[in-house]
Write a protein that holds these residues in place. Structure first.
Motif, mmCIF file in Angstrom:
data_model
loop_
_atom_site.group_PDB
_atom_site.id
_atom_site.type_symbol
_atom_site.label_atom_id
_atom_site.label_comp_id
_atom_site.label_asym_id
_atom_site.label_seq_id
_atom_site.Cartn_x
_atom_site.Cartn_y
_atom_site.Cartn_z
ATOM 1 N N GLU A 145 2.513 -4.404 7.389
ATOM 2 C CA GLU A 145 2.813 -5.811 7.704
ATOM 3 C C GLU A 145 3.300 -6.544 6.368
ATOM 4 O O GLU A 145 4.100 -7.448 6.499
ATOM 5 C CB GLU A 145 1.477 -6.446 8.208
ATOM 6 N N LEU A 146 2.569 -6.187 5.148
ATOM 7 C CA LEU A 146 2.807 -6.811 3.963
ATOM 8 C C LEU A 146 4.337 -6.686 3.507
ATOM 9 O O LEU A 146 5.122 -7.308 3.161
ATOM 10 C CB LEU A 146 1.814 -6.568 2.762
ATOM 11 N N ILE A 147 4.523 -5.159 3.499
ATOM 12 C CA ILE A 147 5.919 -4.809 3.287
ATOM 13 C C ILE A 147 6.911 -5.144 4.084
ATOM 14 O O ILE A 147 8.045 -5.668 3.820
ATOM 15 C CB ILE A 147 5.917 -2.974 3.172
ATOM 16 N N ASP A 148 6.894 -5.191 5.210
ATOM 17 C CA ASP A 148 7.803 -5.833 6.230
ATOM 18 C C ASP A 148 7.848 -7.310 6.308
ATOM 19 O O ASP A 148 9.207 -7.689 6.592
ATOM 20 C CB ASP A 148 7.366 -5.478 7.852
ATOM 21 N N SER A 149 6.834 -7.978 5.977
ATOM 22 C CA SER A 149 7.069 -9.255 5.591
ATOM 23 C C SER A 149 7.708 -9.792 4.521
ATOM 24 O O SER A 149 8.796 -10.583 4.689
ATOM 25 C CB SER A 149 5.485 -10.083 5.520
ATOM 26 N N VAL A 150 7.849 -9.079 3.421
ATOM 27 C CA VAL A 150 8.592 -9.388 2.221
ATOM 28 C C VAL A 150 10.010 -8.536 2.541
ATOM 29 O O VAL A 150 10.966 -9.538 2.041
ATOM 30 C CB VAL A 150 7.853 -8.440 0.874
#
Length: 222
Positions: free
Chosen positions: A50-55
């Protein structure tokens, strides 16, 4: 200029890395495993997607971007800090004029974050590895992209007058000036940057500023 076949392949790889944070992390980021005394390739972890996708979604926006605020309560040894160092390296390696500010509870912790980004660059293949200058305890610069990562202890005036693209606060729950530092960087982030507050949970303080921000976000107040 006509590229050789090998040069063309490397050019394609560079474009893939710039276009996809996940591709870069899974193919070209190596980290230190101090427990097993080895160097290992970064692996995809479901709890970090979720962190990677958000960035990635933030990066894919046309300028001016909408600001992005991410709050992570983490367990220890789950590769969050290492992944944040990888995100900082991705920005500074592939994007012009990136400014990363990392705030830690102590000066030694700030240096550790820079060491992770420095290690990632050193272990890049030649076509991705960039010269670092300056290369100091609290600052590394990437002259090729005019980018830099600055890591500082979270003192009362940390973050003032920053022009950061990305602000990372590691172990945010334990920063004595968490609210003041957040107020200092927020005007810059509101212009289109990213703020990532990551921390293990301080169970001795249920009224900390990061918990207040978390509760307000969950209730839709911010």
């Amino acid at each position: 200029m006509v590229l050789t076949q090998d040069e063309a392949k490397l050019d394609v790889e560079w474009i893939k890395c710039r276009s996809s944070l996940l591709y870069y992390l899974t193919h070209y980021v190596f980290i230190q495993d101090s427990i097993n005394q080895s160097i290992i390739q970064w692996r995809q972890h479901p709890h970090l997607m979720e962190l990677i996708d958000s960035v990635q979604r933030w990066s894919d926006q046309p300028a001016p971007r909408k600001p992005l605020y991410i709050h992570i309560f983490k367990s220890r040894q789950v590769y969050t800090t290492t992944t944040l160092a990888g995100i900082a390296s991705w920005m500074c390696t592939f994007f012009e004029s990136s400014r990363v500010l990392e705030l830690s509870k102590k000066e030694t912790d700030a240096s550790d974050f820079l060491d992770k980004s420095r290690f990632i660059n050193i272990n890049h293949p030649n076509f991705l590895q960039l010269k670092l200058a300056p290369d100091q305890a609290s600052l590394i610069g990437y002259p090729a992209t005019h980018s830099r990562i600055k890591a500082l202890p979270a003192t009362d005036d940390a973050g003032r007058s920053t022009d950061a693209t990305l602000v990372v606060t590691d172990e945010w729950e334990y920063h004595p000036f968490a609210e003041e530092n957040f107020a200092a960087v927020k005007p810059t982030i509101d212009k289109g940057g990213i703020f990532i507050g990551a921390s293990t949970v301080d169970k001795t303080n249920m009224e900390s500023f990061p918990k207040k921000v978390w509760r307000e976000a969950k209730s839709g107040e911010n």
